[in-house]
Design a protein around this motif. Structure first.
Motif, PDB file in Angstrom:
ATOM      1  N   LYS A  48      20.599 -43.010 -47.372  1.00 49.49           N
ATOM      2  CA  LYS A  48      19.298 -42.587 -47.884  1.00 49.49           C
ATOM      3  C   LYS A  48      18.560 -43.705 -48.614  1.00 49.49           C
ATOM      4  N   CYS A  99      19.105 -43.213 -52.883  1.00 50.12           N
ATOM      5  CA  CYS A  99      20.390 -42.840 -53.473  1.00 50.12           C
ATOM      6  C   CYS A  99      21.459 -43.288 -52.492  1.00 50.12           C
ATOM      7  N   CYS A 120      23.581 -41.560 -50.762  1.00 42.48           N
ATOM      8  CA  CYS A 120      24.089 -40.546 -49.830  1.00 42.48           C
ATOM      9  C   CYS A 120      23.910 -40.976 -48.373  1.00 42.48           C
ATOM     10  N   CYS A 139      23.697 -34.268 -55.091  1.00 42.82           N
ATOM     11  CA  CYS A 139      23.090 -35.511 -55.548  1.00 42.82           C
ATOM     12  C   CYS A 139      21.940 -35.227 -56.516  1.00 42.82           C
ATOM     13  N   GLU A 145      18.360 -36.363 -55.402  1.00 44.69           N
ATOM     14  CA  GLU A 145      17.703 -35.431 -54.493  1.00 44.69           C
ATOM     15  C   GLU A 145      17.142 -34.217 -55.231  1.00 44.69           C
TER      16      GLU A 145
HETATM   17 ZN    ZN Z   1      21.611 -38.511 -52.650  1.00 46.55          ZN
END
Ligand code: ZN
Length: 621
Positions: free
Chosen positions: A15, A18, A20, A69, A72
């Motif tokens: 992402k 972040c 992820c 997260c 998010e």
């Molecule tokens: Zn994330």
């Protein structure tokens, strides 16, 4: 006609803000709800699209995956911009001859339709200018941007919209062309070329929904309309053609309205008392619930709201879409006559109370919420006034049948302001030099290389490069399979597998395709049997070995082949004796009906010729 294209491609780099992974989740573990309010942009004005969206007053529910997260959820500031994703965007920019900016500044673009938790989408301009030649036409590139994808909408009911956060924050490269495209077919070609260029970086996500196109369409004399989020490349042409037709119709209607000196009464009329005895339809249910029924007077509009010859677009639907965008079922208009629970007598009473003449039309807006009916009436009024001008600039949603539907006003610059939580990234010469030295092969060069090195026809090579299977092709060839067999499997046999209407295309894992190619190469099944095996796999056979058993496709031994051919030839002895080898063609049809897919076609033909020679020979001896 002028058409511009914006291609959005998801990247498989993790992402954007972040750590992820860029992956969708099967399930959610927690959820929370938010309301989003409009904020003003850098120049202290609230954007029209933002204000419209906020006026819907929806509650947004977010489902969060196992990562939980906090970036998010917007409970933690974003991390710095994902450098790998930025490199991919820069690589694409360099391939397009775009000029990278000196410093990448992340901006916030206000979006309050709930598709993000922050109330904005983060976006960064990476490069400007450049061009792309497709089919001998040079198309200008306006910009290359890097932005975060929105949350995934999974449902809506009763004033609440549900989103899943798995898609939120996946990097998107956005490439915008100038308005140089002149037809739907050309739009599709340009989209295909840009898609191939993006995939050449080898860092994109694949599958349905991983690439989405926005179309900016304006017919001559019309205005820019943005069709947002087309997922099916094959429908691009259809959307362009239908939008051109819609704008032409609106311009025709405008000319007719001007000729009639038509006008719109700016004040809605409350007609609840006039229609108090209506029991059925939307008017009846609005009245029973203590709601409101408002009438709009459209003077000189009679006969122009309903169906028109040669098109399935109509002005009545344009008006109804405005009400639908606010959650109403639609509107009732006078070109429909006595319908939706109104009798002819009630229609006459209504017309007379509104002092309408023969040439005049009305639109009814009924809702159990008086407040919502009032808002819808203002929207529909605005749209009726716009009909006097021709084509309103607006954002439209693509529908699966190739039509589009009004979604919201066109957003403007008032929705942008700087993202102060993410530091800007200076693009130094060393970074650009490194990327220039490692530029991937261009799609046109890849086609030529596949022809040269892999022995593919230019057609097969083109299908691989401009389709989405090039990575898997390379992977399977890398596992030792013959290139032409892999190319045929991926570009012809696999897409040819029949699936139920509306079901996604059959897309087995690469390991299964590996097994399948191995089975064919080892002679366990003839190559004509590939499609039968794919059908069995699509119907749920868990493995290639199982598909082989279910289909009854196993290669015949040489003895079995000879015996089967001999049986068929013996059954046709008079023909064979009369015509010798000339009996080959009709007999080959009989033999193939029995053996197709169970033995190699050339082996069958050779066996048949031998059998004919043998039996024709017995006749002469
Ligand atoms: Zn994330």
């Amino acid at each position: 006609m002028k058409v511009g294209l914006e291609v959005h491609q998801q990247l498989a780099t993790g992402k954007l803000f972040c750590g992820c992974p860029s992956e969708l989740a099967e399930s959610a573990s927690t959820s929370f709800a938010r309301r989003l309010r409009p904020a003003s942009g850098e120049e202290r004005r609230v954007d029209a699209a933002t204000a419209f969206q906020a006026s819907r007053g929806l509650l947004y529910r977010y489902e969060s995956g196992p990562s939980n997260c906090l970036v998010e959820c917007d409970e933690e500031p974003p991390r710095p911009l994902n450098e790998t994703a930025l490199d991919v965007a820069l690589t694409v920019a360099l391939l397009l001859g775009s000029r990278p900016v000196d410093e990448v500044e992340v901006m916030r673009k206000i979006v309050v339709d709930g598709s993000n938790t922050t109330g904005f989408q983060r976006t960064a301009l990476v490069a400007v200018g450049g061009s792309l030649e497709v089919g001998g036409v040079r198309h200008e590139i306006l910009s290359v941007c890097l932005e975060e994808d929105a949350a995934r909408k999974i449902g809506a009911a009763g004033g609440e919209v549900a989103y899943r956060l798995d898609r939120l924050g996946i990097p998107l490269v956005e490439i915008a062309t100038g308005p140089s495209i002149t037809s739907g077919a050309q739009a599709r070609e340009v989209a295909q070329e840009i898609g191939a260029l993006l995939r050449a970086t080898r860092r994109v996500r694949r599958g349905i929904g991983t690439v989405r196109e926005d179309l900016n369409v304006s017919a001559e004399g019309g205005r820019r309309v943005e069709i947002k989020g087309v997922q099916e490349l094959r429908l691009l042409g259809e959307y362009v053609a239908r939008e051109e037709g819609r704008q032409r119709l609106l311009l025709e209607l405008r000319d007719e309205l001007v000729r009639r000196e038509a006008r719109v009464d700016p004040e809605p009329t409350d007609v609840a008392a006039v229609l108090a005895d209506v029991r059925e339809g939307p008017v009846g249910s609005a009245l029973r619930a203590g709601g409101s029924v408002l009438a709009l007077r459209l003077l000189g509009f009679a006969g122009l709201l309903g169906p028109r010859a040669g098109t399935d677009e109509r002005l009545g639907r344009e008006l109804a879409d405005q009400a639908k965008a606010l959650g109403l079922g639609g509107v009732i208009h006078s070109d429909e006559g006595a319908a939706h629970g109104l009798t002819a007598e009630q229609v006459r009473g209504l017309r007379s109370s509104l002092s309408l003449g023969e040439a005049d039309a009305y639109v009814l807006i009924a809702d159990r919420s008086a407040e919502r009916a009032g808002r819808a009436a203002r929207q529909v009024l605005g749209r009726a006034v716009a009909a006097l001008e021709g084509v309103p600039g607006e954002t439209r949603d693509p529908l699966p049948d190739g039509r589009t539907r009004y979604s919201r006003p066109l957003p403007g610059r008032d929705r942008m302001y700087p993202e102060t939580d993410v530091p800007p990234v200076l693009l130094d010469a060393a970074r650009l030099d490194r990327l220039r030295a490692a530029l991937p092969e261009r799609p046109t060069a890849t086609v030529l290389r596949l022809e040269r090195e892999r022995g593919l026809s230019s057609e097969l090579a083109g299908q691989l490069v401009y389709g989405t299977e090039l990575d898997r092709f390379e992977e399977l060839v890398g596992r030792g399979h013959a290139a032409p067999a892999v190319a045929r499997l991926l570009t012809q046999e696999l897409p040819g597998v029949a699936v139920a209407d509306g079901a996604p295309a059959f897309d087995p894992p690469t390991t299964v395709l590996d097994d399948l190619l191995r089975a064919v190469a080892s002679g366990a099944v003839a190559k004509e049997g590939t499609s039968r095996l794919l059908d069995e796999l699509a119907r749920g056979a868990p493995s290639v070995a199982d598909a082989l058993r279910r289909s009854g496709l196993t290669t015949l031994s040489a003895a079995e082949l000879a015996a089967t051919v001999d049986r068929i030839v013996t059954a046709q002895l008079p023909l064979v004796r009369a015509r010798g080898q000339a009996a080959f063609s009709p007999l080959m049809g009989d033999v193939m009906r029995e053996l197709r897919g169970r033995a190699d076609g050339q082996a069958i033909a050779a066996e048949l010729r031998r059998a004919i020679a043998r039996h024709a020979g017995t006749a002469t001896s």
